[in-house]
Design a protein around this motif. Structure first.
Motif, short mmCIF file in Angstrom:
data_model
loop_
_atom_site.label_atom_id
_atom_site.label_comp_id
_atom_site.label_asym_id
_atom_site.label_seq_id
_atom_site.Cartn_x
_atom_site.Cartn_y
_atom_site.Cartn_z
N LEU A 58 2.83 -0.12 -39.44
CA LEU A 58 1.53 0.42 -39.05
C LEU A 58 1.34 1.80 -39.67
N MET A 59 2.40 2.61 -39.67
CA MET A 59 2.29 3.92 -40.32
C MET A 59 2.20 3.76 -41.83
N THR A 60 2.97 2.82 -42.38
CA THR A 60 2.89 2.56 -43.82
C THR A 60 1.45 2.20 -44.21
N ALA A 61 0.84 1.33 -43.42
CA ALA A 61 -0.53 0.90 -43.71
C ALA A 61 -1.52 2.05 -43.55
N LEU A 62 -1.33 2.85 -42.51
CA LEU A 62 -2.27 3.95 -42.26
C LEU A 62 -2.21 4.98 -43.39
N VAL A 63 -1.00 5.36 -43.80
CA VAL A 63 -0.87 6.34 -44.88
C VAL A 63 -1.40 5.76 -46.19
N ALA A 64 -1.11 4.49 -46.44
CA ALA A 64 -1.60 3.86 -47.67
C ALA A 64 -3.12 3.75 -47.66
N ALA A 65 -3.68 3.39 -46.49
CA ALA A 65 -5.14 3.24 -46.39
C ALA A 65 -5.85 4.56 -46.65
N GLU A 66 -5.20 5.67 -46.32
CA GLU A 66 -5.80 6.98 -46.55
C GLU A 66 -5.59 7.43 -48.00
N SER A 67 -4.82 6.66 -48.76
CA SER A 67 -4.51 7.03 -50.15
C SER A 67 -5.29 6.23 -51.17
N VAL A 68 -5.53 4.94 -50.89
CA VAL A 68 -6.13 4.06 -51.89
C VAL A 68 -7.65 4.15 -51.86
N THR A 69 -8.24 3.91 -53.00
CA THR A 69 -9.70 3.91 -53.11
C THR A 69 -10.24 2.58 -53.62
N ASP A 70 -9.37 1.75 -54.18
CA ASP A 70 -9.81 0.49 -54.78
C ASP A 70 -8.86 -0.63 -54.37
N LEU A 71 -9.30 -1.47 -53.44
CA LEU A 71 -8.46 -2.57 -52.97
C LEU A 71 -8.26 -3.65 -54.03
N SER A 72 -9.14 -3.66 -55.03
CA SER A 72 -9.02 -4.69 -56.08
C SER A 72 -8.09 -4.25 -57.21
N ALA A 73 -7.62 -3.03 -57.16
CA ALA A 73 -6.72 -2.54 -58.20
C ALA A 73 -5.45 -3.38 -58.24
N LYS A 74 -4.91 -3.58 -59.44
CA LYS A 74 -3.73 -4.41 -59.62
C LYS A 74 -2.47 -3.55 -59.65
N VAL A 75 -1.43 -4.06 -59.00
CA VAL A 75 -0.14 -3.39 -58.97
C VAL A 75 0.88 -4.30 -59.65
N GLU A 76 1.52 -3.82 -60.69
CA GLU A 76 2.57 -4.61 -61.34
C GLU A 76 3.85 -4.48 -60.53
#
Length: 366
Positions: A58-76
């Motif tokens: 839940l904390m991982t998701a919260l911190v990540a959600a406050e960091s990302v701007t593009d959910l469609s971005a690709k992660v290798e």
């Protein structure tokens, strides 16, 4: 400012509730909290530090959600993302996965690999991301929490309390992205289909999320939320072999015993303030917002008006001139500012309404 009990407001405080028996839980630690007010409705050893397993995410998701701007971005996906044990969304080295898929893999599939990939994507590496997680605990006031990793695998420097996890749960429910994902029973993102491990979403109809967890050391951990009649309750159990039943019982206890009660409506006239420099001898004041609080049937709330002795005209509409404060056993549980009602600039005094007429019965309040 004058201070006195506003007895005429007692009619606003009627809030029938059935007093249910307090549940007995199997958890080592547990807490039930009303999200809006923060009132603790039930607790059991809620401030002891314990392992929290995958509720960490839940904390991982919260911190990540406050960091990302593009959910469609690709992660290798790199090899380091896959070097973890336990639950997984089965990421493969070299594949490109959207940030959105990693979020669903993190919160529904409880993927430890998703946690590593998200952490690396957001902060460049896992270690600085974990540092952000610990910074967030400080910002939220989670004084008894420390994270050593983003996935919840056992570590002596990785712990929290039921009380702290309830604070985190409230923050997650305030985050639109996280709240949406944790309430989802299943989702298909790209070629992957994710099924939520949180069975309470099906077992308890009013459940709206959140996250399960388990390690041999921590036992079963569960953070959940449920909403009924506009009231949101948050429940946390740590090391609980009977968590599904315990959460359902705690939610029923909370909703039945501590329903959300309306203490004040917005726009309700509660009194008059004398004026000087105008033909209008007094102006009506009204509440600016609603005030709600969870109460048992037997609890008595006191309401107190804080108003000036008088106002110098002209007085603009909706200007704050005081406050209506609610207390329970001497502690403040809510308040709303009082503002001048519309039409206070008339050459004639406003016609007295029922509350003003009732107010006149209490000359000591004038």
């Amino acid at each position: 400012m004058k201070r006195f009990a506003a007895l005429l407001l007692a009619f606003l405080l009627l809030c029938p509730a059935a007093q249910a028996a307090e549940p007995v839980t199997s958890a080592s630690s547990a807490i039930l909290v009303d999200a809006e007010s923060g009132r603790v409705l039930y607790e059991k050893d809620a401030h002891t530090r314990r392992g929290i397993a995958s509720t960490t995410k839940l904390m991982t998701a919260l911190v990540a959600a406050e960091s990302v701007t593009d959910l469609s971005a690709k992660v290798e996906i790199l090899r380091e993302d896959t070097l973890t044990e336990g639950s997984s969304m089965y990421l493969k080295v070299g594949e490109n996965v959207t940030v959105e898929a990693l979020f669903y893999g993190l919160l529904l599939q409880s993927g430890n690999d998703a946690a590593l990939a998200l952490a690396r994507y957001c902060a460049g590496n896992v270690e600085p991301f974990v540092a952000r997680m610990n910074e967030k605990t400080q910002a939220l006031g989670m004084a008894d929490t420390r994270f050593a990793n983003p996935n919840g695998l056992d570590d002596e420097n990785h712990y929290s309390t039921a009380a702290d996890m309830a604070v985190l749960a409230a923050a997650c429910m305030d985050n639109e992205l996280v709240a949406k994902i944790v309430s989802t029973k299943s989702a298909t993102i790209g070629t992957r289909t994710f099924v939520n491990h949180n069975k309470l979403l099906s077992l308890y109809p009013e459940c709206v999320g959140m996250k399960t967890g388990y390690t041999r050391s921590s036992g079963r951990t569960l953070v959940s939320a449920a909403r009924r009649d506009g009231q949101l309750l948050l429940c946390v159990t740590l090391n609980d072999p009977n968590d599904w039943e315990d959460h359902a019982a705690l939610f029923e206890y909370g909703f039945e015993t501590y329903p959300r009660c309306l203490l004040a409506s917005a726009g309700k006239t509660v009194g008059l303030v004398k004026t000087s420099g105008s033909l209008v001898p007094a102006v009506p004041v009204q509440t600016s917002e609603e005030v709600w609080y969870p109460l048992t049937e037997s609890e008595q709330v006191q309401a107190e008006l804080k108003l000036p002795d008088g106002l110098q005209t002209p007085v603009a509409d909706d200007v704050p001139v005081g406050a209506l404060v609610f207390t329970l056993d001497g502690a403040i549980i809510g308040e709303t500012s009082l503002v001048c009602a519309a039409g206070v600039h008339s050459d004639q005094a406003p016609e007295a309404g029922p509350l003003e007429r009732l107010w006149s019965l209490f000359p000591w309040a004038g």
